[in-house]
Design an enzyme around this catalytic site. Structure first.
Site, PDB file in Angstrom:
ATOM      1  N   SER A   1       0.791  -1.229   0.000  1.00  0.00           N
ATOM      2  CA  SER A   1       0.000   0.000   0.000  1.00  0.00           C
ATOM      3  C   SER A   1       0.823   1.279   0.000  1.00  0.00           C
ATOM      4  CB  SER A   1      -0.945   0.013   1.212  1.00  0.00           C
ATOM      5  OG  SER A   1      -0.207  -0.062   2.416  1.00  0.00           O
TER       6      SER A   1
ATOM      7  N   HIS B   1      -5.371  -3.747  -2.263  1.00  0.00           N
ATOM      8  CA  HIS B   1      -5.064  -2.761  -3.301  1.00  0.00           C
ATOM      9  C   HIS B   1      -4.931  -3.381  -4.687  1.00  0.00           C
ATOM     10  CE1 HIS B   1      -4.524   0.869  -0.820  1.00  0.00           C
ATOM     11  NE2 HIS B   1      -4.109   0.030   0.100  1.00  0.00           N
TER      12      HIS B   1
ATOM     13  N   LYS C   1     -11.817  -0.059  -1.743  1.00  0.00           N
ATOM     14  CA  LYS C   1     -10.842   0.535  -2.654  1.00  0.00           C
ATOM     15  C   LYS C   1     -11.351   0.424  -4.094  1.00  0.00           C
ATOM     16  CE  LYS C   1      -7.196   0.007   0.718  1.00  0.00           C
ATOM     17  NZ  LYS C   1      -8.095  -0.318   1.843  1.00  0.00           N
TER      18      LYS C   1
END
Length: 396
Positions: free
Chosen positions: A185, A213, A244
């Site tokens: 990240s 992610h 996300k």
């Protein structure tokens, strides 16, 4: 002498401020969109994880509205008692189909997933958890909740991971768990998950990837790290999030039916937290359906990623080893990174600094994130400010 039991609160905060390690919250006034309003000012959003701009997709919004009308505002209970709605089961079936696994389980958040599941997979002192040194804080906290022995290998270093596994064979742990971020990240690089799975299989270790992610970003149709390496169904625990790339909120795991049965009976964060409300659950299902039917969002995101990285590199910025939508602009000093961010914000670019303890003390950076909704003008306007301020602050 009377003890001041709360004095440390102010003292430690002031110490953070002095070192440039503190956070100051800003108000997002409206949706998380490529052009947004922050603290009353229009800005270009460069620090949202809403990679595919799905938070604003009409199909997700409509799904949330309809679910609220049909199922109410909340679930009324934890999943194990009276909070498992048909919407939750539909979502989990959709996740499993998308990830090409036997089953899936939806958690309230990604952090709750790691904090609740990791310590149950390897709970005893006879167990061993092996972790990449740059793993996310939620993984670190999940590991700390276990009594297991711990080993840390250098970032993405498969030679060192194998040495740990060989040494572990001498003590023969009851269980071994290798855990890593999929996309890291802070730096945006990708774990060599194919090699990790191979080593796990060879040495009898369970493999666990936090792909928060990577979901919606990497792999065919944004299916994540399993699809990226062509090892779908071979990772023991694929963990991800809806907050996300999918644009909503919530954690998930995908894997075997045995894994899901184990997790829903053992994870206290899942068992003892109220289940996600109907609107959130339905929007998560809609997000996956959009990815399955509208590939243009992932394609546009990657066009923006490649363009933005290329231009930053051409200006002379150090963007580290990023391979994904996360592109760090390395600054080094925390105060300098905060000054850069403050000036970007004054000039209409919402990009925040990442400082210690999220990264090493000398690795402060502006962490930028691309969005499929960014236009070329958005990116060019932002790049213009980076170039101007980079020269002004002697960074390039």
């Amino acid at each position: 002498m009377k003890r001041n039991s709360t004095a440390f609160l102010k003292e430690e905060y002031q110490d953070l401020v002095a070192k440039g390690f503190d956070w100051k919250l800003r108000s997002l006034e409206g949706p998380s969109s490529p052009r947004c309003v922050v603290d009353g000012k229009e800005m270009i959003m460069l620090c949202s994880n809403n990679y595919l701009n799905l938070s604003n997709h009409p199909k997700l919004i409509q799904a949330a509205i309809e679910a609220t009308r049909t199922h109410g505002a909340g679930s009324g209970s934890v999943r194990a008692i009276a909070g498992s709605m048909d919407l939750h089961f539909e979502l989990e079936e959709t996740i499993a189909r998308f990830k090409k696994t036997e089953a899936a389980l939806y958690y309230q958040t990604g952090f709750a997933t790691n904090a609740g599941l990791i310590p149950q997979l390897a709970p005893e002192k006879e167990d061993l958890i092996i972790s990449d040194e740059l793993n996310h804080g939620s993984i670190i906290d999940g590991v700390r909740l276990s009594k297991a022995q711990r080993a840390v290998y250098s970032h993405r270093d498969m030679g060192e991971l194998e040495k740990v596994l060989i040494n572990a064979g001498k003590t023969n742990p009851r269980r071994m768990l290798i855990i890593t971020d999929g996309v890291f990240s802070m730096d945006g690089d990708i774990a060599p998950m194919d090699e990790i799975v191979k080593l796990g299989t060879e040495y009898g270790a369970m493999t666990y990837v936090d792909d928060c992610h990577g979901e919606g970003v990497i792999g065919n149709e944004g299916r994540g790290i399993g699809a990226y390496y062509g090892i779908e169904g071979k990772i023991d625990v694929e963990m991800g999030t809806f907050s996300k790339g999918f644009g909503v909120v919530g954690g998930m795991i995908a894997g075997s039916r045995d894994l899901i049965n184990f997790a829903l009976n053992k994870s206290r964060t899942w068992l003892l937290s109220g289940s996600a409300p109907p609107a959130t659950t339905a929007a998560c299902t809609a997000a996956i359906q959009v990815l399955e039917t509208e590939p243009q969002h992932v394609e546009t995101l990657w066009n923006n990623i490649r363009y933005f990285k290329k231009e930053l590199d051409a200006m002379g910025f150090d963007t580290g080893h990023s391979q994904t939508a996360i592109t760090p602009v390395m600054i080094g000093d925390s105060h300098k990174a905060k000054d850069f961010s403050d000036q970007l914000i004054k000039n209409g670019v919402f990009a925040l600094p990442i400082v210690f303890p999220m990264v090493a003390r000398d690795k402060a950076r502006i962490r930028t994130m691309m969005n499929a909704g960014h236009t070329k003008k958005d990116l060019d306007d932002a790049l213009g400010q980076f170039e101007k301020l980079g020269k002004k602050l002697a960074i390039v």
